[in-house]
Design a protein around this motif. Structure first.
Motif, PDB file in Angstrom:
ATOM      1  N   GLU A   1       0.842  -1.193   0.000  1.00  0.00           N
ATOM      2  CA  GLU A   1       0.000   0.000   0.000  1.00  0.00           C
ATOM      3  C   GLU A   1       0.881   1.248   0.000  1.00  0.00           C
ATOM      4  OE1 GLU A   1      -3.218   0.810   0.094  1.00  0.00           O
ATOM      5  OE2 GLU A   1      -4.100  -1.191   0.117  1.00  0.00           O
TER       6      GLU A   1
ATOM      7  N   GLY B   1      -0.891   5.344  -7.129  1.00  0.00           N
ATOM      8  CA  GLY B   1      -2.012   4.520  -6.680  1.00  0.00           C
ATOM      9  C   GLY B   1      -2.256   4.626  -5.184  1.00  0.00           C
TER      10      GLY B   1
ATOM     11  N   ARG C   1      -3.995   5.341  -1.739  1.00  0.00           N
ATOM     12  CA  ARG C   1      -5.336   5.514  -1.217  1.00  0.00           C
ATOM     13  C   ARG C   1      -5.287   5.895   0.250  1.00  0.00           C
ATOM     14  NH1 ARG C   1      -8.800  -0.043  -0.469  1.00  0.00           N
ATOM     15  NH2 ARG C   1      -7.075  -1.442  -0.019  1.00  0.00           N
ATOM     16  N   PHE C   2      -6.146   6.817   0.523  1.00  0.00           N
ATOM     17  CA  PHE C   2      -6.254   7.401   1.846  1.00  0.00           C
ATOM     18  C   PHE C   2      -6.560   6.304   2.851  1.00  0.00           C
ATOM     19  CE2 PHE C   2      -9.000   9.485   5.027  1.00  0.00           C
ATOM     20  CZ  PHE C   2      -8.088  10.393   5.508  1.00  0.00           C
ATOM     21  N   ASN C   3      -5.909   6.340   3.991  1.00  0.00           N
ATOM     22  CA  ASN C   3      -6.187   5.338   5.018  1.00  0.00           C
ATOM     23  C   ASN C   3      -7.103   5.899   6.097  1.00  0.00           C
ATOM     24  OD1 ASN C   3      -6.164   3.582   7.214  1.00  0.00           O
ATOM     25  ND2 ASN C   3      -4.267   2.659   6.486  1.00  0.00           N
ATOM     26  N   LYS C   4      -8.366   5.545   5.918  1.00  0.00           N
ATOM     27  CA  LYS C   4      -9.391   6.016   6.831  1.00  0.00           C
ATOM     28  C   LYS C   4      -9.122   5.617   8.277  1.00  0.00           C
ATOM     29  CE  LYS C   4     -13.779   6.700   4.726  1.00  0.00           C
ATOM     30  NZ  LYS C   4     -14.994   6.152   4.210  1.00  0.00           N
ATOM     31  N   PHE C   5      -8.528   4.469   8.441  1.00  0.00           N
ATOM     32  CA  PHE C   5      -8.395   3.956   9.802  1.00  0.00           C
ATOM     33  C   PHE C   5      -7.360   4.744  10.582  1.00  0.00           C
ATOM     34  CE2 PHE C   5      -9.977   0.631   7.136  1.00  0.00           C
ATOM     35  CZ  PHE C   5     -11.214   0.496   7.736  1.00  0.00           C
ATOM     36  N   ALA C   6      -6.270   5.012   9.913  1.00  0.00           N
ATOM     37  CA  ALA C   6      -5.269   5.839  10.556  1.00  0.00           C
ATOM     38  C   ALA C   6      -5.878   7.205  10.876  1.00  0.00           C
ATOM     39  CB  ALA C   6      -4.072   5.994   9.639  1.00  0.00           C
TER      40      ALA C   6
END
Lengths: 347, 347
Positions: free
Chosen positions: A6, A49, A51-56
């Motif tokens: 990622e 590529g 992608r934003f990490n919502k969880f962090a």
DNA sequence: CTGAAAGCGCTAACAA
DNA sequence: TTGTTAGCGCTTTCAG
């Protein structure tokens, strides 16, 4: 499953010889970053590529932009339509929806609520299950001050909002209409009286009788689960009655339609012998012959309103909010209740 | 909103003089922790009002236990039922669902897919929008090897699974049945031919005609959006035809019912003048008079199967998976297609 | 306008 | 059976 690494903001930062904070800010359109840097960063992000990490982000911000929805079923016209309304507003304000299906079952409801609690939804939109009696499974939310909006099958509690229609009045109007048509022995088919919707409709029924000088007869009130099968049983019951009724007011359309079909099967004419009024104005009410008189319940709008109220609460710093919002219903008179082909006027 | 501090495993650890890892393990029922310690930790967690932080966990584990669902609408019987099936399986295996509604619109669909991508769903369950033509918005998922299961309105792509019924055969059977009833001028009302379901049903229609020596007449095929309104228009069109049809085979029940109601309004008898066959076996098909002959589409089972296949894929280390799963449909013959009150036998 | 660094809460490899 | 520790990726304060 392939496992390409990622891409993170660190990778982008390294690629461009910048710092992660700059990348983070640029991707969020933070004002204090130069146009060119932003441009460059966004371009690189796309190319790599990222992608934003919502969880962090959620972990950091302690906010999830997610709304939990708890409903007793998904596959009824009313619920599906209400959820569609909720979804429209949620998506407009960039909220995700997590839906829990209680299947009309208190235990499943409590489980769903617990899951949503762990999912850290920012707020809850709820319509109660058929048999829910203790609502202490919502306490965790209330104690933390996480807002709850109830709709349709609601619960009276401090700090919650309710979005409903005036079920009492709707019941009153439906029954008054039947009385205007000359009906005197009116059966009411309703659901669990723990649920406001069914209780209020019953109260409306009683008041309409009272106001028209008709004695309330407990044996004419049938409480069941308002399914198609329930409709069959109602008809069996009617067939066994010594003094048959001249009308039925049912708390939903599914059962009303089932009652009509089963009455017809027995050679009983609707509305000639027995007039029928339903509730909800589901599409089916315009398909059944005779077309069903029913109460229009603005499901989509109720869903939209519930979501709007919740999101408003989440984003506003006010601390005064409405506790109950009542939307308009209206009685739609069709053939199934017209004893003499005309609507009649009175009350 | 109150802001009581969130309790973490560190707080529990401190309270008990243990380490965070022990607490973490105990809460997860890890085998290597003594019964008493577990007991104690769980009790303390409850007492302190601890809630598990999914985001920290997801961040750590890079797995969200969340399935994204993309559907063209929520408020149709078919979709609501399929989603109910998906939900049952997901909840059985402890997966959350995030639902995106494409509203039959390709652009909205792409947006929803992007959101779900950012939500890092572990997999996707999809039924395509009416007009979706490019499916490149799924590429991000495919490239990353995140599994996609399509159902109903599916798409042929490498590495995806499709859960469907045999729409060709269903169309063939429906039309063969009408031909058995003596029908010769059969209208077909279908949807966008980009969608497999509509295309296959049309092909089944054509093949049935061909096998029975009936010429294919393009003017008898009507493509529209299969709404209630579309049914009205079909009837208007029929009224304008010089040589009227003797049957209609429609790719869903909503439109079939609308067609029946509008034909009846014009004094045209069903099935006497025109026989009608629908598709899906929605509840409405048993309410319309005459009852609608239709194809039973096991929506609930399709939803369950889609979820099962996806979860199997997520949890299994095999790398061979079915690419297409075909569930059983069946033609349910009711009055709307019976020209002479009997089913007739042939083919 | 950009960077360094700490910390959100959990998990697991490794150590004891 | 339990503890130590590093790190998941992002945000933000504070410093430059």
């Amino acid at each position: 499953m392939k496992n390409e690494k990622e891409i993170t903001i660190y990778d982008i930062a390294a690629e461009l010889g910048l710092s992660p904070s700059t990348v983070s800010r640029a991707l969020k359109d933070h004002p204090g970053i130069s146009k060119e840097t932003k441009q460059q960063i966004k371009e690189t992000a796309r190319r790599m590529g990222y992608r934003f990490n919502k969880f962090a982000s959620n972990l950091r911000l302690k906010r999830t932009n997610t709304i939990g929805v708890v409903v007793p079923k998904l596959n009824s016209y009313f619920m599906a339509t209400a959820i569609t309304g909720i979804e429209r507003i949620a998506s407009k304000y960039n909220y995700n929806l997590i839906i829990a299906n209680s299947l009309e079952n208190e235990k499943k409801e409590a489980e769903g609520v617990a899951t949503l609690y762990n999912s850290r939804v920012d707020g809850l939109i709820v319509s109660l299950a058929y048999n829910t009696s203790k609502i202490k499974h919502f306490d965790i939310f209330l104690k933390k001050g996480i807002p709850i909006v109830f709709f349709d099958r609601v619960f009276e509690c401090k700090g919650c909002v309710r979005v409903i229609i005036d079920n009492f009045k709707a019941g009153y109007e439906a029954v008054s209409h039947l009385i205007c048509q000359g009906c005197k022995r009116i059966i009411h088919v309703g659901g669990n009286l723990k649920r406001n919707v069914y209780n209020d409709r019953l109260l409306g029924y009683r008041k309409a009788l009272e106001d028209n000088g008709i004695n309330y007869d407990e044996s004419l009130v049938i409480i069941n689960d308002l399914t198609e099968r329930a409709g069959e049983e109602v008809v069996r019951k009617i067939l066994r009655m010594k003094k048959p009724p001249d009308a039925v007011f049912t708390a939903n359309d599914t059962t009303a339609v089932s009652i009509i079909l089963n009455l017809q099967k027995e050679g009983i004419s609707v509305p000639g012998d027995i007039a029928v009024v339903g509730f909800n104005n589901e599409p089916i009410s315009k398909v059944i012959h005779p077309n069903l008189t029913t109460v229009n319940y603005p499901a989509y709008e109720v869903g939209e309103m519930a979501a709007n109220v919740l999101i408003d609460r989440l984003n506003s710093s006010r601390d005064v909010f409405p506790s109950t919002i009542v939307l308009e219903h209206n009685l739609i008179i069709r053939e199934s209740s017209l004893k003499n082909g005309t609507i009649g006027k009175k009350g």
